[in-house]
Write a protein that holds these residues in place. Structure first.
Motif, PDB file in Angstrom:
ATOM      1  N   GLN A   1      16.440   4.753   7.026  1.00  0.00           N
ATOM      2  CA  GLN A   1      15.795   3.827   6.093  1.00  0.00           C
ATOM      3  C   GLN A   1      15.242   2.637   6.859  1.00  0.00           C
ATOM      4  OE1 GLN A   1      18.568   1.728   3.489  1.00  0.00           O
ATOM      5  NE2 GLN A   1      20.283   2.596   4.609  1.00  0.00           N
ATOM      6  N   LYS A   2      14.169   2.086   6.310  1.00  0.00           N
ATOM      7  CA  LYS A   2      13.587   0.907   6.970  1.00  0.00           C
ATOM      8  C   LYS A   2      13.946  -0.377   6.234  1.00  0.00           C
ATOM      9  CE  LYS A   2       9.651   3.332   8.934  1.00  0.00           C
ATOM     10  NZ  LYS A   2       9.291   4.214   7.788  1.00  0.00           N
TER      11      LYS A   2
ATOM     12  N   TYR B   1      13.563   5.440  -3.559  1.00  0.00           N
ATOM     13  CA  TYR B   1      14.888   5.824  -3.049  1.00  0.00           C
ATOM     14  C   TYR B   1      15.684   6.542  -4.142  1.00  0.00           C
ATOM     15  CZ  TYR B   1      15.028   3.115   1.386  1.00  0.00           C
ATOM     16  OH  TYR B   1      14.834   2.635   2.653  1.00  0.00           O
TER      17      TYR B   1
ATOM     18  N   HIS C   1       8.955  -0.724  -6.010  1.00  0.00           N
ATOM     19  CA  HIS C   1       8.411   0.644  -5.960  1.00  0.00           C
ATOM     20  C   HIS C   1       9.255   1.483  -4.998  1.00  0.00           C
ATOM     21  CE1 HIS C   1       6.069   3.645  -3.710  1.00  0.00           C
ATOM     22  NE2 HIS C   1       5.338   3.828  -4.802  1.00  0.00           N
ATOM     23  N   ASN C   2       9.545   0.915  -3.843  1.00  0.00           N
ATOM     24  CA  ASN C   2      10.320   1.663  -2.849  1.00  0.00           C
ATOM     25  C   ASN C   2      11.760   1.871  -3.299  1.00  0.00           C
ATOM     26  OD1 ASN C   2       7.952   1.479  -1.421  1.00  0.00           O
ATOM     27  ND2 ASN C   2       8.938   1.026   0.517  1.00  0.00           N
TER      28      ASN C   2
ATOM     29  N   THR D   1      13.505  -1.307   2.669  1.00  0.00           N
ATOM     30  CA  THR D   1      12.950  -1.776   1.391  1.00  0.00           C
ATOM     31  C   THR D   1      13.845  -1.432   0.196  1.00  0.00           C
ATOM     32  OG1 THR D   1      11.562   0.176   1.506  1.00  0.00           O
ATOM     33  CG2 THR D   1      10.514  -1.911   2.020  1.00  0.00           C
TER      34      THR D   1
ATOM     35  N   LYS E   1       5.861  -3.887  -4.518  1.00  0.00           N
ATOM     36  CA  LYS E   1       5.960  -2.741  -3.603  1.00  0.00           C
ATOM     37  C   LYS E   1       7.420  -2.495  -3.191  1.00  0.00           C
ATOM     38  CE  LYS E   1       4.711   0.678  -0.984  1.00  0.00           C
ATOM     39  NZ  LYS E   1       5.418   0.772   0.228  1.00  0.00           N
TER      40      LYS E   1
ATOM     41  N   VAL F   1       0.873  -1.177   0.000  1.00  0.00           N
ATOM     42  CA  VAL F   1       0.000   0.000   0.000  1.00  0.00           C
ATOM     43  C   VAL F   1       0.908   1.224   0.000  1.00  0.00           C
ATOM     44  CG1 VAL F   1      -1.772   1.289   1.261  1.00  0.00           C
ATOM     45  CG2 VAL F   1      -1.777  -1.207   1.316  1.00  0.00           C
ATOM     46  N   SER F   2       0.757   2.064  -0.993  1.00  0.00           N
ATOM     47  CA  SER F   2       1.619   3.241  -1.053  1.00  0.00           C
ATOM     48  C   SER F   2       0.813   4.527  -1.048  1.00  0.00           C
ATOM     49  CB  SER F   2       2.485   3.207  -2.311  1.00  0.00           C
ATOM     50  OG  SER F   2       3.287   4.381  -2.352  1.00  0.00           O
ATOM     51  N   GLY F   3       1.425   5.539  -0.453  1.00  0.00           N
ATOM     52  CA  GLY F   3       0.785   6.860  -0.448  1.00  0.00           C
ATOM     53  C   GLY F   3       0.818   7.512   0.924  1.00  0.00           C
ATOM     54  N   GLY F   4       1.425   6.822   1.897  1.00  0.00           N
ATOM     55  CA  GLY F   4       1.531   7.404   3.226  1.00  0.00           C
ATOM     56  C   GLY F   4       0.164   7.548   3.878  1.00  0.00           C
TER      57      GLY F   4
ATOM     58  N   ARG G   1      22.391   6.920   1.655  1.00  0.00           N
ATOM     59  CA  ARG G   1      21.787   6.999   2.999  1.00  0.00           C
ATOM     60  C   ARG G   1      22.792   6.502   4.030  1.00  0.00           C
ATOM     61  NH1 ARG G   1      15.222   6.252   2.860  1.00  0.00           N
ATOM     62  NH2 ARG G   1      14.907   7.201   0.831  1.00  0.00           N
TER      63      ARG G   1
ATOM     64  N   ILE H   1       3.768   7.017  -3.871  1.00  0.00           N
ATOM     65  CA  ILE H   1       4.837   8.005  -3.679  1.00  0.00           C
ATOM     66  C   ILE H   1       5.577   8.276  -4.990  1.00  0.00           C
ATOM     67  CG2 ILE H   1       6.982   8.501  -2.388  1.00  0.00           C
ATOM     68  CD1 ILE H   1       4.438   8.417  -0.600  1.00  0.00           C
TER      69      ILE H   1
END
Ligand code: 6PG
Length: 469
Positions: free
Chosen positions: A261-262, A192, A187-188, A264, A184, A129-132, A289, A366
């Protein structure tokens, strides 16, 4: 309480609360679950009418409140928590029920969970799910993967709550198993890359062009009205206009230059290496990063080495080249991500349709950008397109912008402004478009010291030479 709620959601943090309210806004009844009583009460209050939105801290009450087959989405942190929540629900579920993991779970975890739940006749979806937080409330892009048959039960809800691009929902069934989480993840990775490139262009405009924050705000706003139109360029413009509430001046100048960063983006890079697909713009975005985190060392090193002085530039010309360079490198980043998806699809049996993926990224997520409409068209024109750089429509766009990218890379290298994302985009382009690379020499070296053999350009077969010296 009747078992009539259409949709269940576990994890009532900001994302979860917003998602469930979005579901309710679209005419479905929804039930939330969270161990935290405050969050449960907050949702009930915000929902207004408990016949439409309700919640409980108790797993059994939650599960029993849902109509079957139950559609239960998890919006909880990736990792162990997902397994713990699944175990807490399992005793109350019936065969055919559907669990959807909406977090950024690692794709192999999704495969493991899907196989485990299949044995119990429970359907499991990994759905990026993207879009914050805002996206969850107003319409995210959703990337579901799992059982095609079970998707039919989820489809009406996801299509209703997702973002719309010219009326088309930004959600589609992407493929079996972990296809949704994998897409996803990439996507991430692209996210980045685009963020790194945007920050480099900011650095260049500020240092070489001496643009003020107001000018940067205007410049990015102008770009956002053109072919660079995208969520990231839009918010970048907004960032430069934000005043600091805790002191004088602009907030952007007060923010520590260490990017967190988490994981992804790193996973995208690591997996691309495993697949043997080059994604150097994404790789360097991850590395940057990491370099940014070395603040103390960077400050020490800054004191040791002299930096070349900056050559004067014509501001308008710099801004115009920067727009072209950003456009060029955005294309390259999407090209790398799509290439990785194409290869992963074959490797993992995802049966991905790249045109569909680009389509559901056109709004809500995003990395949404005007460019994604062109990318969608390119893959619709040729579903087997190996790389965006091979698409005739993209060849024109790249041809028109690559020279500016080269010039800025050269300026950055000469004057000590780090532009690694832009540099890697140019080098990827040059290498990918080189019909002949010097790696024949590497093959010769490998054969020379290790008898690793080589192929020839003029005849078939595998060859080894007893090298004379
Ligand atoms: C999205 C984002 C989101 C991600 C953040 C943070 O599509 O809405 O990708 O899922 O969690 O961007 O990522 P990092 O903390 O790794 O920067």
């Amino acid at each position: 309480m009747a078992d009539t709620y259409d949709f269940g959601l576990v994890g009532l943090g900001v994302m979860g609360r917003n998602f469930i309210l979005n579901v309710a806004d679209n005419g479905f009844t929804a039930y939330g679950n969270d161990l935290d009583e405050e969050k449960v009460n907050a949702l009930i209050e915000e929902g207004g009418d408990t016949a439409k939105v309700n919640a409980s801290t108790d797993a059994e009450t939650f599960v029993k409140a849902l109509s079957t087959p139950r559609k239960i989405m998890l919006l909880v942190p990736a990792g162990k928590v997902v397994d713990i929540v699944i175990e807490s629900l399992l005793p109350f579920l019936d065969k055919g029920d559907i669990i959807i993991d909406g977090g950024n779970s690692f794709y192999t975890d999704t495969d493991r969970r899907e196989a485990y739940l299949k044995e119990k006749d429970i359907n499991f979806f990994g759905a990026g799910v993207s879009g914050g937080a805002k996206g969850a409330r107003r319409g995210p892009s959703i990337m579901p993967g799992g059982s095609r048959e079970a998707y039919q039960f989820v489809k009406p809800i996801f299509e209703a709550v997702s973002a719309k691009y010219q009326g088309e929902p930004c959600v589609a069934y992407l493929g079996p198993k972990s296809a949704g989480n994998y897409v996803k993840m990439v996507h991430n990775g692209i996210e980045y890359g685009l963020m790194q490139l945007t920050s480099e262009i900011y650095d260049l405009l500020k240092k070489a062009g001496d643009l003020s924050n107001d000018e940067l705000h205007e410049t990015f706003a102008t770009w956002n009205a053109g072919r660079l139109q995208s969520f990231l360029v839009e918010i970048t413009s907004g960032i430069f206009a934000q005043k600091d509430e805790l002191g004088e001046g602009d907030l952007v100048d007060k923010i520590l230059d260490k990017a967190k960063q988490k994981g992804t983006g790193k996973w995208t890079s690591q997996n691309a290496m495993d697949l043997g697909i080059p994604v150097p713009t994404i790789d360097i975005a991850v590395s940057m990063r990491e370099i940014s985190a070395l603040k103390t060392e960077r400050v020490m090193a800054d004191g040791i080495y002299n930096r070349p002085s900056l050559a004067p530039v014509v501001k308008d010309s710099l801004v115009s080249k920067a727009e072209k360079a950003l456009y060029f490198s955005f294309i390259i980043t999407y090209a790398q991500g799509m290439h990785q998806l194409a290869d992963a699809s074959k490797e993992y049996g995802y049966e991905l349709q790249l045109g569909e993926i680009a389509k559901i990224w056109r709004a809500g997520c995003i990395i949404r950008a005007a460019l994604l409409a062109d990318i969608t068209e390119a893959f619709q024109a040729d579903a087997n397109l190996q790389n965006l750089l091979l698409s005739p429509s993209f060849a024109d766009k790249v041809q028109e912008t690559v020279t500016s990218a080269r010039e800025l890379v050269a300026y950055g290298a000469t004057h000590g402004i780090p532009l690694p994302g832009l540099s890697n985009s140019v080098l990827y382009f040059d290498a990918y478009t080189s019909g002949r690379l010097p790696l024949n020499l590497i093959q010769a070296q490998r054969d020379y010291f290790g008898s690793h053999t080589y192929e020839r350009v003029d005849r078939d077969g595998i060859f080894h030479t007893e090298w004379e010296k």
